[in-house]
Motif scaffolding. Structure first.
Motif, PDB file in Angstrom:
ATOM      1  N   GLU A 134       0.764  -1.312   0.024  1.00  0.00           N
ATOM      2  CA  GLU A 134      -0.008  -0.089   0.088  1.00  0.00           C
ATOM      3  C   GLU A 134       0.704   1.428   0.110  1.00  0.00           C
ATOM      4  OE1 GLU A 134      -3.794   1.816  -0.455  1.00  0.00           O
ATOM      5  OE2 GLU A 134      -3.640  -0.193   0.012  1.00  0.00           O
ATOM      6  N   ALA A 135       2.087   1.394   0.783  1.00  0.00           N
ATOM      7  CA  ALA A 135       2.789   2.510   0.866  1.00  0.00           C
ATOM      8  C   ALA A 135       3.419   2.836  -0.587  1.00  0.00           C
ATOM      9  CB  ALA A 135       3.951   2.148   1.852  1.00  0.00           C
ATOM     10  N   TYR A 136       3.496   1.899  -1.384  1.00  0.00           N
ATOM     11  CA  TYR A 136       4.028   2.011  -2.741  1.00  0.00           C
ATOM     12  C   TYR A 136       3.216   2.403  -3.722  1.00  0.00           C
ATOM     13  CZ  TYR A 136       8.334   0.956  -0.517  1.00  0.00           C
ATOM     14  OH  TYR A 136       9.660   1.053   0.551  1.00  0.00           O
ATOM     15  N   ARG A 137       1.797   2.144  -3.714  1.00  0.00           N
ATOM     16  CA  ARG A 137       0.910   2.100  -4.719  1.00  0.00           C
ATOM     17  C   ARG A 137       0.841   3.556  -5.341  1.00  0.00           C
ATOM     18  NH1 ARG A 137      -3.664  -1.995  -2.659  1.00  0.00           N
ATOM     19  NH2 ARG A 137      -2.442  -3.659  -2.693  1.00  0.00           N
ATOM     20  N   GLN A 138       1.163   4.622  -4.173  1.00  0.00           N
ATOM     21  CA  GLN A 138       1.113   6.018  -4.676  1.00  0.00           C
ATOM     22  C   GLN A 138       2.187   6.201  -5.976  1.00  0.00           C
ATOM     23  OE1 GLN A 138       2.633   8.864  -1.830  1.00  0.00           O
ATOM     24  NE2 GLN A 138       3.637   7.432  -0.686  1.00  0.00           N
ATOM     25  N   PHE A 139       3.004   5.694  -6.174  1.00  0.00           N
ATOM     26  CA  PHE A 139       3.935   5.779  -7.226  1.00  0.00           C
ATOM     27  C   PHE A 139       3.602   5.188  -8.271  1.00  0.00           C
ATOM     28  CE2 PHE A 139       6.337   6.099  -3.132  1.00  0.00           C
ATOM     29  CZ  PHE A 139       6.813   7.400  -3.328  1.00  0.00           C
ATOM     30  N   ALA A 140       2.398   4.402  -8.404  1.00  0.00           N
ATOM     31  CA  ALA A 140       2.210   3.574  -9.768  1.00  0.00           C
ATOM     32  C   ALA A 140       0.824   4.071 -10.105  1.00  0.00           C
ATOM     33  CB  ALA A 140       2.100   2.414  -9.497  1.00  0.00           C
ATOM     34  N   VAL A 141       0.450   5.495 -10.199  1.00  0.00           N
ATOM     35  CA  VAL A 141      -0.939   5.880 -10.587  1.00  0.00           C
ATOM     36  C   VAL A 141      -1.054   6.273 -11.992  1.00  0.00           C
ATOM     37  CG1 VAL A 141      -2.564   7.823 -10.218  1.00  0.00           C
ATOM     38  CG2 VAL A 141      -1.136   7.072  -8.129  1.00  0.00           C
ATOM     39  N   ALA A 142      -1.919   5.104 -12.486  1.00  0.00           N
ATOM     40  CA  ALA A 142      -1.916   5.382 -14.021  1.00  0.00           C
ATOM     41  C   ALA A 142      -2.704   6.694 -14.249  1.00  0.00           C
ATOM     42  CB  ALA A 142      -2.483   4.171 -14.482  1.00  0.00           C
ATOM     43  N   ARG A 143      -2.525   7.317 -15.448  1.00  0.00           N
ATOM     44  CA  ARG A 143      -3.249   8.571 -15.983  1.00  0.00           C
ATOM     45  C   ARG A 143      -3.744   7.996 -17.266  1.00  0.00           C
ATOM     46  NH1 ARG A 143       0.514   9.513 -12.686  1.00  0.00           N
ATOM     47  NH2 ARG A 143       0.301  11.087 -10.791  1.00  0.00           N
ATOM     48  N   PRO A 144      -4.861   7.282 -17.257  1.00  0.00           N
ATOM     49  CA  PRO A 144      -5.235   6.829 -18.744  1.00  0.00           C
ATOM     50  C   PRO A 144      -5.579   8.009 -19.841  1.00  0.00           C
ATOM     51  CG  PRO A 144      -6.425   5.832 -16.709  1.00  0.00           C
ATOM     52  CD  PRO A 144      -5.726   6.902 -16.389  1.00  0.00           C
ATOM     53  N   ASP A 145      -5.110   7.732 -20.940  1.00  0.00           N
ATOM     54  CA  ASP A 145      -5.181   8.633 -21.965  1.00  0.00           C
ATOM     55  C   ASP A 145      -5.159   7.832 -23.214  1.00  0.00           C
ATOM     56  OD1 ASP A 145      -5.161  10.469 -24.132  1.00  0.00           O
ATOM     57  OD2 ASP A 145      -3.659  11.768 -23.216  1.00  0.00           O
ATOM     58  N   PRO A 146      -6.345   7.341 -23.685  1.00  0.00           N
ATOM     59  CA  PRO A 146      -6.317   6.269 -24.571  1.00  0.00           C
ATOM     60  C   PRO A 146      -5.656   6.874 -26.104  1.00  0.00           C
ATOM     61  CG  PRO A 146      -8.352   6.552 -23.491  1.00  0.00           C
ATOM     62  CD  PRO A 146      -7.666   7.484 -23.082  1.00  0.00           C
ATOM     63  N   GLU A 147      -5.805   8.060 -26.262  1.00  0.00           N
ATOM     64  CA  GLU A 147      -5.186   8.581 -27.480  1.00  0.00           C
ATOM     65  C   GLU A 147      -3.808   8.483 -27.409  1.00  0.00           C
ATOM     66  OE1 GLU A 147      -5.243  13.008 -29.841  1.00  0.00           O
ATOM     67  OE2 GLU A 147      -7.079  12.372 -29.028  1.00  0.00           O
ATOM     68  N   LEU A 148      -2.977   8.825 -26.170  1.00  0.00           N
ATOM     69  CA  LEU A 148      -1.651   8.889 -26.241  1.00  0.00           C
ATOM     70  C   LEU A 148      -1.125   7.377 -26.305  1.00  0.00           C
ATOM     71  CD1 LEU A 148       0.991  10.325 -25.515  1.00  0.00           C
ATOM     72  CD2 LEU A 148       0.346  10.017 -23.111  1.00  0.00           C
ATOM     73  N   ALA A 149      -1.826   6.381 -25.535  1.00  0.00           N
ATOM     74  CA  ALA A 149      -1.533   5.238 -25.425  1.00  0.00           C
ATOM     75  C   ALA A 149      -1.417   4.648 -26.959  1.00  0.00           C
ATOM     76  CB  ALA A 149      -2.374   4.354 -24.637  1.00  0.00           C
ATOM     77  N   GLY A 150      -2.683   4.981 -27.825  1.00  0.00           N
ATOM     78  CA  GLY A 150      -2.628   4.528 -29.107  1.00  0.00           C
ATOM     79  C   GLY A 150      -1.541   4.929 -30.034  1.00  0.00           C
ATOM     80  N   ALA A 151      -1.278   6.278 -29.703  1.00  0.00           N
ATOM     81  CA  ALA A 151      -0.299   6.902 -30.636  1.00  0.00           C
ATOM     82  C   ALA A 151       1.067   6.081 -30.293  1.00  0.00           C
ATOM     83  CB  ALA A 151      -0.104   8.453 -30.384  1.00  0.00           C
ATOM     84  N   TYR A 152       1.483   5.763 -29.162  1.00  0.00           N
ATOM     85  CA  TYR A 152       2.696   4.908 -28.704  1.00  0.00           C
ATOM     86  C   TYR A 152       2.575   3.676 -29.351  1.00  0.00           C
ATOM     87  CZ  TYR A 152       5.377   8.133 -25.682  1.00  0.00           C
ATOM     88  OH  TYR A 152       6.276   9.065 -25.030  1.00  0.00           O
ATOM     89  N   ARG A 153       1.539   3.037 -29.051  1.00  0.00           N
ATOM     90  CA  ARG A 153       1.507   1.525 -29.581  1.00  0.00           C
ATOM     91  C   ARG A 153       1.520   1.425 -31.030  1.00  0.00           C
ATOM     92  NH1 ARG A 153      -2.394   0.803 -24.991  1.00  0.00           N
ATOM     93  NH2 ARG A 153      -1.181   0.087 -23.236  1.00  0.00           N
ATOM     94  N   GLN A 154       1.100   2.417 -31.788  1.00  0.00           N
ATOM     95  CA  GLN A 154       1.216   2.486 -33.210  1.00  0.00           C
ATOM     96  C   GLN A 154       2.533   2.830 -33.718  1.00  0.00           C
ATOM     97  OE1 GLN A 154      -0.545   6.041 -35.109  1.00  0.00           O
ATOM     98  NE2 GLN A 154      -1.730   4.462 -36.301  1.00  0.00           N
ATOM     99  N   ARG A 155       3.425   3.323 -33.161  1.00  0.00           N
ATOM    100  CA  ARG A 155       4.804   3.580 -33.339  1.00  0.00           C
ATOM    101  C   ARG A 155       5.970   2.701 -32.620  1.00  0.00           C
ATOM    102  NH1 ARG A 155       5.358   7.484 -37.343  1.00  0.00           N
ATOM    103  NH2 ARG A 155       7.356   7.081 -36.992  1.00  0.00           N
TER     104      ARG A 155
END
Length: 189
Positions: A134-155
């Motif tokens: 629990e103490a380390y979960r604050q460092f793994a906070v995803a900020r979903p952005d489907p457009e950004l993820a798609g742009a990366y995965r495409q390249r």
């Protein structure tokens, strides 16, 4: 009692359009470049980087469009690896770095190793946050952005195995036990 000096410094590199923001710990020893996975940022590496600072130079970079680094029109892997190489060169580290890539960033690390001097590539997974204390979960906070993820995965190039690559398919090993992960990185020969 005197306060401890700040072990982490934050820097920016590049032009406004290609700005990369990174944190640095330590000034000596083998350089370790830490690349977060898609939809995370450099803060996911803070616990392990703090443990590396006594023996390594740790660099945690915000990939373009993540954290404080500028978004781009195109997330070309060759451009990104070139920008990383220029950043690393500017740091005058004098030794080939260990590149640690989380999730999809492992492919960026692999591509970097194909073109530039690299001591080792370490790939880590990160799908099961419930295994992180629990103490380390604050460092793994995803900020979903489907457009950004798609742009990366495409390249991003397809996953391959690079000579010298260590694949730690373990989920968030750097957050489950930062000290043990730092010890593992310090032992890479």
């Amino acid at each position: 009692m005197h306060p401890q000096p700040n072990r982490r410094t934050t820097h920016a590199y590049g032009s406004p359009k290609y700005l990369l923001v990174y944190d640095r710990w330590g000034t000596a020893g083998r350089p370790v470049v830490l690349l977060h996975g898609l939809q995370y940022d450099r803060t996911m590496w803070w616990p392990v980087a703090a443990d590396l600072a006594d023996a390594c130079t740790a660099i945690a970079v915000d990939l373009p469009g993540h954290g404080d680094s500028a978004p781009r029109d195109d997330y070309c892997t060759d451009r990104l690896t070139h920008d990383l190489a220029m950043l690393i060169s500017r740091l005058d580290l004098r030794r080939a770095p260990i590149l640690v890539g989380h999730g999809e960033a492992a492919r960026v690390a692999e591509r970097f190793a194909e073109k530039y001097a690299t001591h080792a590539v370490i790939a880590v997974a990160g799908a099961r946050l419930d295994e992180v204390p629990e103490a380390y979960r604050q460092f793994a906070v995803a900020r979903p952005d489907p457009e950004l993820a798609g742009a990366y995965r495409q390249r991003l190039p397809r996953q391959t195995t690079t000579p010298g690559q260590v694949d730690l398919g373990d989920c968030f090993p750097h957050l489950r036990d930062p000290a043990a992960f730092a010890t593992l990185l310090k032992s890479v020969r």
